[in-house]
Design a protein around this motif. Structure first.
Motif, PDB file in Angstrom:
ATOM      1  N   GLN A 168      32.064  46.292 -38.673  1.00  0.00           N
ATOM      2  CA  GLN A 168      32.686  45.804 -37.397  1.00  0.00           C
ATOM      3  C   GLN A 168      33.651  46.965 -36.674  1.00  0.00           C
ATOM      4  O   GLN A 168      33.513  46.965 -35.195  1.00  0.00           O
ATOM      5  CB  GLN A 168      33.494  44.669 -37.749  1.00  0.00           C
ATOM      6  N   ASP A 169      34.094  47.735 -37.454  1.00  0.00           N
ATOM      7  CA  ASP A 169      35.082  48.863 -36.899  1.00  0.00           C
ATOM      8  C   ASP A 169      34.596  49.836 -36.117  1.00  0.00           C
ATOM      9  O   ASP A 169      34.472  50.457 -35.064  1.00  0.00           O
ATOM     10  CB  ASP A 169      35.956  49.478 -37.879  1.00  0.00           C
ATOM     11  N   VAL A 170      33.070  50.225 -36.737  1.00  0.00           N
ATOM     12  CA  VAL A 170      32.301  50.998 -36.058  1.00  0.00           C
ATOM     13  C   VAL A 170      31.496  50.477 -34.670  1.00  0.00           C
ATOM     14  O   VAL A 170      31.605  51.221 -33.473  1.00  0.00           O
ATOM     15  CB  VAL A 170      31.028  51.330 -36.883  1.00  0.00           C
ATOM     16  N   ILE A 171      31.080  49.034 -34.899  1.00  0.00           N
ATOM     17  CA  ILE A 171      30.660  48.552 -33.718  1.00  0.00           C
ATOM     18  C   ILE A 171      31.883  48.330 -32.508  1.00  0.00           C
ATOM     19  O   ILE A 171      31.582  48.813 -31.309  1.00  0.00           O
ATOM     20  CB  ILE A 171      30.427  46.951 -33.692  1.00  0.00           C
ATOM     21  N   ALA A 172      32.900  48.188 -32.946  1.00  0.00           N
ATOM     22  CA  ALA A 172      34.248  48.126 -31.986  1.00  0.00           C
ATOM     23  C   ALA A 172      34.614  49.573 -31.290  1.00  0.00           C
ATOM     24  O   ALA A 172      34.630  49.703 -30.300  1.00  0.00           O
ATOM     25  CB  ALA A 172      35.255  47.889 -32.719  1.00  0.00           C
ATOM     26  N   GLU A 173      34.336  50.407 -32.016  1.00  0.00           N
ATOM     27  CA  GLU A 173      34.284  51.996 -31.456  1.00  0.00           C
ATOM     28  C   GLU A 173      33.423  52.209 -30.447  1.00  0.00           C
ATOM     29  O   GLU A 173      33.505  52.949 -29.498  1.00  0.00           O
ATOM     30  CB  GLU A 173      34.550  53.005 -32.513  1.00  0.00           C
ATOM     31  N   ARG A 174      32.232  51.865 -30.749  1.00  0.00           N
ATOM     32  CA  ARG A 174      31.029  52.116 -29.865  1.00  0.00           C
ATOM     33  C   ARG A 174      30.933  51.307 -28.731  1.00  0.00           C
ATOM     34  O   ARG A 174      30.559  52.019 -27.482  1.00  0.00           O
ATOM     35  CB  ARG A 174      29.718  51.573 -30.600  1.00  0.00           C
ATOM     36  N   VAL A 175      31.588  50.404 -28.456  1.00  0.00           N
ATOM     37  CA  VAL A 175      31.711  49.507 -27.241  1.00  0.00           C
ATOM     38  C   VAL A 175      33.196  49.528 -26.946  1.00  0.00           C
ATOM     39  O   VAL A 175      33.729  48.846 -25.875  1.00  0.00           O
ATOM     40  CB  VAL A 175      31.356  48.024 -27.553  1.00  0.00           C
ATOM     41  N   SER A 176      33.934  50.399 -27.217  1.00  0.00           N
ATOM     42  CA  SER A 176      35.502  50.427 -26.767  1.00  0.00           C
ATOM     43  C   SER A 176      36.190  49.359 -26.747  1.00  0.00           C
ATOM     44  O   SER A 176      36.822  48.738 -25.870  1.00  0.00           O
ATOM     45  CB  SER A 176      35.211  51.265 -25.615  1.00  0.00           C
ATOM     46  N   LYS A 177      35.983  48.399 -27.710  1.00  0.00           N
ATOM     47  CA  LYS A 177      37.017  47.224 -28.009  1.00  0.00           C
ATOM     48  C   LYS A 177      37.675  47.102 -29.543  1.00  0.00           C
ATOM     49  O   LYS A 177      37.165  48.028 -30.219  1.00  0.00           O
ATOM     50  CB  LYS A 177      35.900  46.093 -27.823  1.00  0.00           C
ATOM     51  N   SER A 178      38.697  46.242 -29.361  1.00  0.00           N
ATOM     52  CA  SER A 178      39.262  46.155 -30.785  1.00  0.00           C
ATOM     53  C   SER A 178      38.335  45.713 -31.773  1.00  0.00           C
ATOM     54  O   SER A 178      37.476  44.583 -31.368  1.00  0.00           O
ATOM     55  CB  SER A 178      40.445  45.625 -30.629  1.00  0.00           C
ATOM     56  N   ARG A 179      38.446  45.920 -33.186  1.00  0.00           N
ATOM     57  CA  ARG A 179      37.950  45.264 -34.061  1.00  0.00           C
ATOM     58  C   ARG A 179      38.162  43.604 -34.116  1.00  0.00           C
ATOM     59  O   ARG A 179      37.200  42.943 -34.324  1.00  0.00           O
ATOM     60  CB  ARG A 179      38.451  45.714 -35.416  1.00  0.00           C
ATOM     61  N   THR A 180      39.327  43.205 -33.536  1.00  0.00           N
ATOM     62  CA  THR A 180      39.701  41.801 -33.543  1.00  0.00           C
ATOM     63  C   THR A 180      38.862  41.271 -32.501  1.00  0.00           C
ATOM     64  O   THR A 180      38.203  39.803 -32.735  1.00  0.00           O
ATOM     65  CB  THR A 180      40.968  41.614 -33.149  1.00  0.00           C
ATOM     66  N   ALA A 181      38.689  41.786 -31.376  1.00  0.00           N
ATOM     67  CA  ALA A 181      37.756  41.443 -30.495  1.00  0.00           C
ATOM     68  C   ALA A 181      36.351  41.063 -30.927  1.00  0.00           C
ATOM     69  O   ALA A 181      35.507  40.134 -30.558  1.00  0.00           O
ATOM     70  CB  ALA A 181      37.801  42.151 -29.079  1.00  0.00           C
ATOM     71  N   VAL A 182      35.805  42.160 -31.539  1.00  0.00           N
ATOM     72  CA  VAL A 182      34.475  42.014 -32.015  1.00  0.00           C
ATOM     73  C   VAL A 182      34.257  40.884 -33.241  1.00  0.00           C
ATOM     74  O   VAL A 182      33.488  40.151 -33.039  1.00  0.00           O
ATOM     75  CB  VAL A 182      33.979  43.132 -32.745  1.00  0.00           C
ATOM     76  N   THR A 183      35.360  40.575 -33.943  1.00  0.00           N
ATOM     77  CA  THR A 183      35.252  39.522 -34.956  1.00  0.00           C
ATOM     78  C   THR A 183      35.511  38.271 -34.264  1.00  0.00           C
ATOM     79  O   THR A 183      34.619  37.427 -34.562  1.00  0.00           O
ATOM     80  CB  THR A 183      36.602  39.896 -35.876  1.00  0.00           C
ATOM     81  N   ASN A 184      36.271  38.061 -33.289  1.00  0.00           N
ATOM     82  CA  ASN A 184      36.404  36.848 -32.653  1.00  0.00           C
ATOM     83  C   ASN A 184      35.286  36.648 -32.024  1.00  0.00           C
ATOM     84  O   ASN A 184      34.627  35.027 -31.741  1.00  0.00           O
ATOM     85  CB  ASN A 184      37.540  36.860 -31.653  1.00  0.00           C
ATOM     86  N   SER A 185      34.579  37.407 -31.271  1.00  0.00           N
ATOM     87  CA  SER A 185      33.081  37.184 -30.688  1.00  0.00           C
ATOM     88  C   SER A 185      32.345  36.691 -31.568  1.00  0.00           C
ATOM     89  O   SER A 185      31.576  35.550 -31.110  1.00  0.00           O
ATOM     90  CB  SER A 185      32.843  38.512 -29.938  1.00  0.00           C
ATOM     91  N   MET A 186      32.143  37.303 -32.889  1.00  0.00           N
ATOM     92  CA  MET A 186      30.940  36.883 -33.440  1.00  0.00           C
ATOM     93  C   MET A 186      31.503  35.584 -34.205  1.00  0.00           C
ATOM     94  O   MET A 186      30.409  34.885 -34.805  1.00  0.00           O
ATOM     95  CB  MET A 186      30.835  37.936 -34.693  1.00  0.00           C
ATOM     96  N   ARG A 187      32.721  34.970 -34.315  1.00  0.00           N
ATOM     97  CA  ARG A 187      32.873  33.767 -35.048  1.00  0.00           C
ATOM     98  C   ARG A 187      32.236  32.475 -34.121  1.00  0.00           C
ATOM     99  O   ARG A 187      32.191  31.662 -34.519  1.00  0.00           O
ATOM    100  CB  ARG A 187      34.253  33.582 -34.764  1.00  0.00           C
ATOM    101  N   LEU A 188      32.173  33.072 -32.577  1.00  0.00           N
ATOM    102  CA  LEU A 188      31.405  32.034 -31.826  1.00  0.00           C
ATOM    103  C   LEU A 188      29.974  31.566 -32.512  1.00  0.00           C
ATOM    104  O   LEU A 188      29.585  30.495 -31.902  1.00  0.00           O
ATOM    105  CB  LEU A 188      31.583  32.544 -30.389  1.00  0.00           C
ATOM    106  N   LEU A 189      29.467  32.259 -33.010  1.00  0.00           N
ATOM    107  CA  LEU A 189      28.079  32.093 -33.313  1.00  0.00           C
ATOM    108  C   LEU A 189      28.194  30.733 -34.588  1.00  0.00           C
ATOM    109  O   LEU A 189      27.107  30.420 -34.868  1.00  0.00           O
ATOM    110  CB  LEU A 189      27.340  33.201 -34.147  1.00  0.00           C
ATOM    111  N   LYS A 190      29.218  30.706 -35.187  1.00  0.00           N
ATOM    112  CA  LYS A 190      29.465  29.416 -36.017  1.00  0.00           C
ATOM    113  C   LYS A 190      29.514  28.186 -35.336  1.00  0.00           C
ATOM    114  O   LYS A 190      29.519  27.146 -36.110  1.00  0.00           O
ATOM    115  CB  LYS A 190      30.643  29.656 -36.901  1.00  0.00           C
TER     116      LYS A 190
END
Length: 313
Positions: A168-190
């Motif tokens: 997740q931290d690598v993805i966050a860096e690639r898209v210039s977002k915080s790791r928390t933003a990526v984590t919160n985004s993926m939680r929506l799939l639940k």
């Protein structure tokens, strides 16, 4: 987005700016960019000129079936098509060669709008990318342009994690977002699929959706989502609703009834009624305290009751 040395985190513009020159002023379709026309006869030779701007027939271009974005706003496409009719395609599509056709890496919206505008050919930049890079570029482009809905964005992050084993931290860096933003985004799939669709249809916001995640039962979650939409609850009200659903207030236990004691008080009420000649109610606060209520229905009756009480010594 933040410019970085190397990697896809540089953003889409940085990736194609080395080979494509954007026109500084509005131009017509006849002079959009300095390009080379591609025919079937010389396709293979031109592919070798990787990075140059080419003109390719629309029939030779196909969308990327695995790109993150699945929905396109029809009104926005029509608006873009009108602009293309007037000025042409100002920014080339980014594509890669796939057998006898070109697969779109970035620019599917421009391609769709060009079809609506009736164009037969469009400018493209041919690059060679791995499957992972293709997903990342498509994701970056759409995020930069805020074209993805929350579920599409979350699904793209999930794919990068599961198929390409990115953290997740690598993805966050690639898209210039915080790791928390990526984590919160993926939680929506639940979320329940019905609730996810409500989010896609903009019946709910991501704030509403995150609040509903606390409800694990899918049917209850969907019912709550419908209630939020129907009653137009804001995020704070939704959080209160979820809290109430998860921790319902316990009903106050009814006081244990003592039927024998009730019968005694009923008899006392009847006895006082017989003496006064009017309806009487005994209101108990506890075993030793309470009050007696005497009803009257006219001024004359009140005066009669007062006179009667005055005789009591």
């Amino acid at each position: 987005m933040t410019v970085r040395k190397g990697g896809l985190g540089r953003g889409l513009d940085a990736m194609i700016s080395e080979t494509a020159v954007k026109p500084k002023t509005a131009v017509t379709k006849k002079a959009a960019v300095r390009t080379t026309k591609v025919t079937k006869k010389d396709t293979e030779e031109k592919v070798k000129e990787e990075g140059s701007v080419l003109i390719v027939k629309m029939t030779q271009i196909e969308p990327n079936r695995s790109q993150p974005r699945k929905q396109f706003d029809e009104d926005a496409l029509l608006e873009l098509s009108e602009s293309i009719k007037q000025f042409g395609v100002l920014q080339p599509l980014l594509v890669q060669k796939k057998g006898d056709y070109y697969e779109i890496i970035a620019g599917e919206r421009r391609w769709r709008a060009s079809k609506l505008a009736g164009l037969k050919e469009v400018p493209v930049i041919v690059k060679d990318f791995s499957e992972q890079e293709t997903v990342e570029i498509s994701l970056i482009e759409n995020i930069q342009r805020e074209n993805l809905n929350p579920i599409e964005e979350a699904a793209a992050y999930k794919r990068l994690m599961e198929e390409f084993h990115l953290k997740q931290d690598v993805i966050a860096e690639r898209v210039s977002k915080s790791r928390t933003a990526v984590t919160n985004s993926m939680r929506l799939l639940k979320l329940d699929e019905r609730v996810q669709q409500m989010l896609v249809d903009e019946m709910l916001t991501t704030g509403h959706a995150r609040a509903l995640l606390a409800i694990e039962n899918k049917d209850e979650q969907h019912a709550a989502a419908v209630k939020v939409f129907d009653e137009k609850l804001n995020v704070r009200e939704t959080e209160k609703l979820v809290k109430l659903l998860l921790n319902p207030a316990e009903p106050k236990p009814e006081k244990e009834k003592n039927f024998a004691e009730d019968l005694v008080y009923e008899q006392l009420e009847e006895k006082i009624k017989g003496i006064i000649g009017s309806k009487v109610a005994i209101r108990r606060k506890n075993r030793d305290k309470g009050k007696i209520e005497i009803e009257y229905y006219s001024q004359e009756e009140l005066e009669r009751i007062v006179e009667l009480l005055e005789t009591v010594k």
